[in-house]
Design a protein around this motif. Structure first.
Motif, PDB file in Angstrom:
ATOM      1  N   HIS A 152      28.128  14.884   7.582  1.00 24.03           N
ATOM      2  CA  HIS A 152      27.450  14.009   8.539  1.00 24.03           C
ATOM      3  C   HIS A 152      27.274  14.820   9.824  1.00 24.03           C
ATOM      4  CE1 HIS A 152      28.051  10.433   6.014  1.00 24.03           C
ATOM      5  NE2 HIS A 152      29.254  10.947   5.770  1.00 24.03           N
ATOM      6  N   GLY A 153      26.119  15.439   9.965  1.00 24.31           N
ATOM      7  CA  GLY A 153      25.877  16.284  11.118  1.00 24.31           C
ATOM      8  C   GLY A 153      24.818  17.323  10.797  1.00 24.31           C
ATOM      9  N   THR A 154      24.649  18.280  11.696  1.00 21.08           N
ATOM     10  CA  THR A 154      23.621  19.303  11.573  1.00 21.08           C
ATOM     11  C   THR A 154      24.255  20.657  11.284  1.00 21.08           C
ATOM     12  OG1 THR A 154      22.188  18.135  13.143  1.00 21.08           O
ATOM     13  CG2 THR A 154      21.725  20.469  12.751  1.00 21.08           C
ATOM     14  N   LEU A 155      23.739  21.344  10.276  1.00 21.32           N
ATOM     15  CA  LEU A 155      24.215  22.675   9.915  1.00 21.32           C
ATOM     16  C   LEU A 155      23.089  23.684  10.095  1.00 21.32           C
ATOM     17  CD1 LEU A 155      26.112  24.777   8.591  1.00 21.32           C
ATOM     18  CD2 LEU A 155      25.330  23.928   6.358  1.00 21.32           C
ATOM     19  N   GLU A 156      23.377  24.774  10.828  1.00 22.89           N
ATOM     20  CA  GLU A 156      22.418  25.850  11.023  1.00 22.89           C
ATOM     21  C   GLU A 156      23.048  27.171  10.581  1.00 22.89           C
ATOM     22  OE1 GLU A 156      20.868  25.947  15.052  1.00 22.89           O
ATOM     23  OE2 GLU A 156      21.389  23.813  15.285  1.00 22.89           O
ATOM     24  N   ASN A 157      22.394  27.867   9.679  1.00 20.70           N
ATOM     25  CA  ASN A 157      22.805  29.214   9.292  1.00 20.70           C
ATOM     26  C   ASN A 157      21.867  30.196   9.970  1.00 20.70           C
ATOM     27  OD1 ASN A 157      25.054  29.042   7.287  1.00 20.70           O
ATOM     28  ND2 ASN A 157      23.586  27.720   6.221  1.00 20.70           N
ATOM     29  N   VAL A 158      22.418  31.056  10.820  1.00 25.35           N
ATOM     30  CA  VAL A 158      21.606  31.971  11.611  1.00 25.35           C
ATOM     31  C   VAL A 158      21.968  33.416  11.264  1.00 25.35           C
ATOM     32  CG1 VAL A 158      20.888  32.646  13.931  1.00 25.35           C
ATOM     33  CG2 VAL A 158      21.580  30.278  13.482  1.00 25.35           C
ATOM     34  N   ASN A 159      21.020  34.121  10.672  1.00 28.02           N
ATOM     35  CA  ASN A 159      21.228  35.515  10.287  1.00 28.02           C
ATOM     36  C   ASN A 159      21.023  36.407  11.512  1.00 28.02           C
ATOM     37  OD1 ASN A 159      21.253  38.057   9.157  1.00 28.02           O
ATOM     38  ND2 ASN A 159      19.755  37.605   7.563  1.00 28.02           N
ATOM     39  N   VAL A 160      22.082  37.130  11.923  1.00 30.23           N
ATOM     40  CA  VAL A 160      22.007  37.971  13.116  1.00 30.23           C
ATOM     41  C   VAL A 160      21.973  39.458  12.762  1.00 30.23           C
ATOM     42  CG1 VAL A 160      23.077  36.245  14.593  1.00 30.23           C
ATOM     43  CG2 VAL A 160      24.527  37.897  13.404  1.00 30.23           C
ATOM     44  N   SER A 161      21.498  39.767  11.574  1.00 39.27           N
ATOM     45  CA  SER A 161      21.445  41.161  11.119  1.00 39.27           C
ATOM     46  C   SER A 161      20.675  42.064  12.068  1.00 39.27           C
ATOM     47  CB  SER A 161      20.802  41.240   9.736  1.00 39.27           C
ATOM     48  OG  SER A 161      21.560  40.551   8.781  1.00 39.27           O
ATOM     49  N   ASN A 162      19.658  41.520  12.724  1.00 37.45           N
ATOM     50  CA  ASN A 162      18.800  42.338  13.567  1.00 37.45           C
ATOM     51  C   ASN A 162      19.258  42.426  15.016  1.00 37.45           C
ATOM     52  OD1 ASN A 162      17.028  42.907  11.442  1.00 37.45           O
ATOM     53  ND2 ASN A 162      15.865  41.023  11.787  1.00 37.45           N
ATOM     54  N   VAL A 163      20.367  41.795  15.346  1.00 42.80           N
ATOM     55  CA  VAL A 163      20.876  41.904  16.716  1.00 42.80           C
ATOM     56  C   VAL A 163      21.475  43.296  16.916  1.00 42.80           C
ATOM     57  CG1 VAL A 163      22.518  41.012  18.402  1.00 42.80           C
ATOM     58  CG2 VAL A 163      21.322  39.441  16.868  1.00 42.80           C
ATOM     59  N   PRO A 164      21.021  44.044  17.907  1.00 44.16           N
ATOM     60  CA  PRO A 164      21.495  45.423  18.097  1.00 44.16           C
ATOM     61  C   PRO A 164      23.009  45.515  18.251  1.00 44.16           C
ATOM     62  CG  PRO A 164      19.591  44.983  19.481  1.00 44.16           C
ATOM     63  CD  PRO A 164      20.002  43.664  18.906  1.00 44.16           C
ATOM     64  N   GLY A 165      23.602  46.447  17.508  1.00 48.24           N
ATOM     65  CA  GLY A 165      25.022  46.734  17.660  1.00 48.24           C
ATOM     66  C   GLY A 165      25.972  45.729  17.061  1.00 48.24           C
ATOM     67  N   VAL A 166      25.463  44.777  16.304  1.00 47.85           N
ATOM     68  CA  VAL A 166      26.322  43.733  15.754  1.00 47.85           C
ATOM     69  C   VAL A 166      26.754  44.075  14.336  1.00 47.85           C
ATOM     70  CG1 VAL A 166      26.361  41.342  14.935  1.00 47.85           C
ATOM     71  CG2 VAL A 166      25.492  41.854  17.199  1.00 47.85           C
ATOM     72  N   GLY A 167      28.066  44.088  14.113  1.00 52.01           N
ATOM     73  CA  GLY A 167      28.660  44.266  12.798  1.00 52.01           C
ATOM     74  C   GLY A 167      29.813  43.286  12.654  1.00 52.01           C
ATOM     75  N   HIS A 168      30.476  43.322  11.522  1.00 54.78           N
ATOM     76  CA  HIS A 168      31.552  42.358  11.300  1.00 54.78           C
ATOM     77  C   HIS A 168      32.648  42.467  12.360  1.00 54.78           C
ATOM     78  CE1 HIS A 168      34.099  39.568   9.154  1.00 54.78           C
ATOM     79  NE2 HIS A 168      35.098  40.438   9.240  1.00 54.78           N
ATOM     80  N   LEU A 169      32.965  43.694  12.768  1.00 52.71           N
ATOM     81  CA  LEU A 169      34.047  43.899  13.724  1.00 52.71           C
ATOM     82  C   LEU A 169      33.588  43.884  15.178  1.00 52.71           C
ATOM     83  CD1 LEU A 169      36.148  46.669  11.948  1.00 52.71           C
ATOM     84  CD2 LEU A 169      36.444  44.189  11.889  1.00 52.71           C
ATOM     85  N   THR A 170      32.280  43.665  15.389  1.00 55.85           N
ATOM     86  CA  THR A 170      31.766  43.669  16.763  1.00 55.85           C
ATOM     87  C   THR A 170      31.013  42.407  17.132  1.00 55.85           C
ATOM     88  OG1 THR A 170      29.711  44.774  16.053  1.00 55.85           O
ATOM     89  CG2 THR A 170      31.549  46.188  16.756  1.00 55.85           C
TER      90      THR A 170
END
Length: 232
Positions: A179-197
């Motif tokens: 009951h609510g809103t779910l958004e899945n946002v792919n941030v693959s293209n954000v510069p410098g972003v990885g799992h540990l960052t």
């Protein structure tokens, strides 16, 4: 999935040998290290008089607390705005949910916001469900790159799952009990972003804080430079 399973896959994602790491510690020492973490790393901060009344943000770190230190930066920025926060390891999620539910029912807080990174993001759907069962709906939940497939149920105003689609990040699946809103946002293209960052990235921190401010202060999410490259 058990905590040991989360830990094992996490180290596999890092390209390390989880089996070697676990065997390098005696079982008793490992148990003490893991299960003592929630008690040792939970920190709460009182809200200033000029802050967001009744709002509380709960932040959950990932494995061993050493890979989610960007959450401390987010916490400091929220506190500077007068928003109270609690930070703990993901292993303490159930006790933290019970604490938040009790405070909600007593009227101490009226707006619950959750943020988790890595394993902390993996347990967010469970925390949302537990809070919902106790009559304490979550207003906003933000996951930062869970590497496990999870499903969401219960009451949550808005759930935003920021994940790295070209890595090991996973989208969250809705259930019929959501009951609510779910958004899945792919941030693959954000510069410098990885799992540990991802939680340390200035772009992502601004995005997370903007999402929180929109709830805490009743404002619209502020536009940030990452907006054009955050793909849903």
């Amino acid at each position: 999935m058990t905590s040991s399973g989360v830990t094992t896959k996490f180290f596999s994602v890092l390209g390390l040998s989880a089996r070697w790491w676990l065997r390098s510690l005696k079982p008793a020492a490992l148990a003490i290290a893991l299960f003592a973490l929630p008690a040792l790393t939970t920190a709460s901060h009182a809200v200033p008089a000029s802050g967001a009344s009744g709002v509380h943000v709960y932040l959950l770190r990932g494995v061993l607390n050493v890979f989610s230190l960007g959450l401390d930066g987010i916490a400091s920025k929220l506190e500077a705005q007068g928003i109270p926060v609690t930070i703990t390891n993901y292993l303490g999620w159930s006790a933290l949910a019970d604490e938040a539910a009790a405070d909600y029912r007593s009227g101490k807080i009226h707006t619950i916001i959750l943020v988790g990174h890595s394993s902390g993001a993996t347990v967010l759907p469970d925390m949302v469900a537990r809070l919902s069962q106790q009559g304490a709906p979550v207003k906003l939940a933000i996951g930062l790159d869970s590497v496990f497939r999870t499903s969401l149920s219960g009451r949550v105003g808005r759930y935003v799952n920021y994940y790295i689609g070209n890595g090991n990040g996973e989208p969250v699946a809705p259930t019929k009990q959501l009951h609510g809103t779910l958004e899945n946002v792919n941030v693959s293209n954000v510069p410098g972003v990885g799992h540990l960052t991802i939680e340390k990235s200035e772009i992502m921190q601004r995005r997370v804080i903007s999402d929180i401010d929109a709830v805490a202060f009743g404002s619209r999410p502020r536009e940030v430079s990452a907006a054009p490259i955050l793909a849903r």
